[in-house]
Scaffold this active site. Structure first.
Site, short mmCIF file in Angstrom:
data_model
loop_
_atom_site.label_atom_id
_atom_site.label_comp_id
_atom_site.label_asym_id
_atom_site.label_seq_id
_atom_site.Cartn_x
_atom_site.Cartn_y
_atom_site.Cartn_z
N ASP A 1 0.75 -1.29 0.61
CA ASP A 1 -0.34 0.17 -0.12
C ASP A 1 0.68 0.95 -0.18
OD1 ASP A 1 -2.89 0.86 0.05
OD2 ASP A 1 -3.72 0.17 2.32
N ASP B 1 -9.93 3.57 -3.47
CA ASP B 1 -10.90 1.94 -3.27
C ASP B 1 -11.89 2.49 -3.62
OD1 ASP B 1 -8.38 2.12 -1.49
OD2 ASP B 1 -9.81 1.73 0.44
C1 GLA Z 1 -6.38 1.50 1.47
C2 GLA Z 1 -6.49 0.02 -0.18
C3 GLA Z 1 -7.55 -0.46 0.49
C4 GLA Z 1 -7.05 -1.62 1.97
C5 GLA Z 1 -7.01 -0.40 3.10
C6 GLA Z 1 -6.22 -1.33 4.01
O1 GLA Z 1 -6.90 2.19 1.58
O2 GLA Z 1 -6.44 1.05 -0.65
O3 GLA Z 1 -7.56 -1.45 -0.56
O4 GLA Z 1 -5.98 -1.93 1.63
O5 GLA Z 1 -6.01 0.52 3.03
O6 GLA Z 1 -5.87 -0.15 5.12
#
Ligand code: GLA
Length: 433
Positions: free
Chosen positions: A198, A253
Site C-alpha cells: 500500500d 478504493d
Molecule cells: C488502502 C487500500 C485498501 C486497503 C486499505 C487497508 O485504503 O487501498 O485496499 O488495503 O488501505 O488499510
C-alpha cells in the site's frame, strides 16, 4: 513517448479503424484531440474517441508491443484470482477467519474455479521484534503467520499478505519503508506467495523508487511472490507498474455501490494498453456478495472486470455466501474471459446512446467477449455491430450468464439488457466464413 491516458475511448476493436489501412489510420489521426481532464470537467466515459486511436497511429497500438518491458518474474501470466479480507472484514482479521475462508473456498468450488490466493489485508501486524522482523498480532494469529500459510497451502491454495511502502500502513501498523529486505525475506520464509504493498504514510517518497526497492528485495528473497502495487493510481503506475509489479491499482478504493463501481470502470479502462501477461491494471477487489448492489449490478461488476482482464479478488464472506453469489463468482465461462491466455484488456467500443455501451475483449481463439452494458435505469435493447468488435461474416453467439448458444448472427447482435445490468456473450466467427 508517453502512452495516452487521458480521455476514455470508443475504440473500434483494436484497430479495424485505427490500426488498419493507411486510410483508416489517417482518418483516425484526423480526429480532434480532447482537452485534458480537470476536476471541473471530469472524465466521462466515451465522450472522446480519439486518444487511443492516436496511440495506434504512432506505433504503440499492438497490445503487447509497447514501451517498457513487463516484470520478468514469470508470475501472473493471467490476472491473479483469489480472495482478500479488506472489503468485507476490514481490520477484523484472524487466523481463524483465514482458515475458515480457505476451507470455504474449497467447499464452494471457488478454488477449482481458479481463485487461488487467500490474502490477509491490513491489521495483521502489530510491531517489529528486536531483529526488525514484523510481528503478527498474537491474539488474532496465535503461532504467527507461518503455520497459517502452511494451512492455506495444505488446501491447495496460495497465501498472500499486506504491507505498506511508507512508514505505517493505512491503519497505523508498521510499514515496510527502510525494512524492504528484511520484510521480503520474512515473507519468503513464511511461505508468502503474494504481497500487496500500500502507499499510506509515504509523504515525500517517490513511488517508482520505493516500489522498485521492494520488487528487488522480493527477487532477492528467492521465492516466487506476486507483487501487487497499491498506490491508487496517484503516480501514473500504468507507466512504471509493468516493469515493477504484476498488478497496480489504478484508482482509489472501491465501495459496495453502483456509482463507485462504474466510476472505477471509467477510470481504469483508460489504461487498457498498459495491460499484458504478467502486468495488469487493478481496478480494485470485487464487492460481489457484500450486499450494497443488486444481483444484476453484481453480474455487471463481474462481467466488466472480466472483460477488463482485471484481477478477480473476491471480497465477500465466502463462508456464508448464498448460492446466487457462489454461482456468480464461479461462473467458469465469465472467468475464462478474464483468464484468456492472450491477456488483452477489453475496451469500450461502442456507445449507441448515452448510458448504453458495448465493451469488447479479443480472445486467443479469435472470438470476442462482448458485454452489452446498460448503465441506465430502464431495461432496453443494445446492439453490438461486427464493425465495432472487429469481426466479419457469420459468427456464433453464446450467452455466458445463461450458458446458452443463441445461434449464428451476421453483422450485429442485439439483446434486451436489464437496467443497471449486462448481457455478456462470446462471439465466435464461423470457420470458413
Ligand atoms: C488502502 C487500500 C485498501 C486497503 C486499505 C487497508 O485504503 O487501498 O485496499 O488495503 O488501505 O488499510
Amino acid at each position: 513517448m508517453h502512452r495516452t491516458t487521458n480521455g476514455p475511448q470508443v475504440l473500434r476493436a483494436y484497430g479495424t479503424r485505427c490500426a488498419g489501412t493507411t486510410a483508416d489510420r489517417t482518418a483516425c489521426a484526423l480526429l480532434p484531440v480532447p482537452p485534458p481532464p480537470s476536476p471541473e470537467r471530469p472524465i466521462v466515459s466515451a465522450r472522446f474517441p480519439t486518444l487511443l486511436c492516436l496511440a495506434f497511429v504512432f506505433g504503440i497500438g499492438h497490445p503487447h508491443s509497447r514501451s517498457a518491458p513487463a516484470l520478468d518474474n514469470g508470475l501472473a501470466r493471467t490476472p491473479p484470482m483469489g480472495w482478500n479480507s479488506w472489503n468485507h472484514f476490514h481490520c477484523n482479521v484472524s487466523a481463524q477467519l483465514i482458515r475458515e475462508t480457505a476451507d470455504a473456498m474449497v467447499a464452494s468450488g471457488m478454488r477449482d474455479a481458479g481463485y487461488q490466493y487467500v490474502v490477509i489485508d491490513d491489521c495483521w501486524q502489530v510491531a517489529r521484534d528486536r531483529a526488525g522482523r514484523l510481528v503478527a498480532d498474537s491474539a488474532r494469529f496465535p503461532g504467527g503467520i507461518k503455520p497459517l500459510a502452511d494451512y492455506v497451502h495444505s488446501k491447495g491454495l496460495k497465501f498472500g499478505i499486506y504491507t505498506d511502502a511508507g512508514r505505517r500502513t493505512c491503519q497505523g501498523r508498521p510499514g515496510t519503508y527502510g525494512s524492504e529486505e528484511i520484510d521480503a525475506r520474512t515473507f519468503a520464509e513464511w511461505g508468502v506467495d503474494y504481497v500487496k504493498e500500500d502507499w499510506c504514510n509515504s509523504e515525500g517518497l517517490d513511488a517508482p523508487t520505493q516500489y522498485a526497492k521492494f520488487r528487488d528485495a522480493l527477487a532477492k528473497a528467492g521465492r516466487p511472490i506476486v507483487f501487487s502495487i497499491c498506490e491508487w493510481g496517484s503516480n501514473r503506475p500504468w507507466d512504471w507498474g509493468p516493469r515493477t509489479g504484476n498488478l497496480w491499482r489504478t484508482t482509489g478504493d472501491i465501495s459496495d455501490r453502483w456509482a463507485s463501481m462504474i466510476s472505477i470502470l471509467d477510470l481504469s479502462s483508460q489504461y487498457a494498453l498498459a495491460a499484458r501477461p504478467g502486468a495488469w491494471n487493478d481496478p480494485d477487489m470485487l464487492e460481489v456478495g457484500n450486499g450494497g448492489m443488486t444481483d444484476d449490478e453484481y453480474r455487471a461488476h463481474l462481467s466488466l472486470w472480466a472483460v477488463m482482464a482485471a484481477p478477480l479478488m473476491a471480497g465477500n464472506d465466502v463462508r456464508t455466501m448464498p448460492a446466487v453469489t457462489r454461482d456468480m463468482l464461479t461462473n467458469k465461462e465469465v472467468i475464462a474471459v478474464d483468464q484468456d491466455s492472450m491477456g488483452v484488456q477489453g475496451m469500450l467500443v461502442q456507445e449507441p446512446a448515452p448510458d448504453l455501451q458495448v465493451w469488447s475483449k479479443p480472445l486467443a481463439d479469435g472470438s470476442r467477449a462482448v458485454v452489452l452494458f446498460n448503465r441506465s435505469g430502464l431495461q432496453t435493447v443494445i446492439a453490438a455491430t461486427w464493425r465495432a468488435i472487429g469481426l466479419t461474416g457469420s459468427a456464433g453467439v453464446r450467452d455466458l450468464w445463461a450458458h446458452t448458444d443463441l445461434g449464428a448472427f451476421t453483422g450485429r447482435f442485439s439483446a434486451t439488457v436489464p437496467a443497471h445490468g449486462v448481457v455478456m456473450v462470446r462471439i465466435t466467427p464461423v470457420k470458413g466464413d
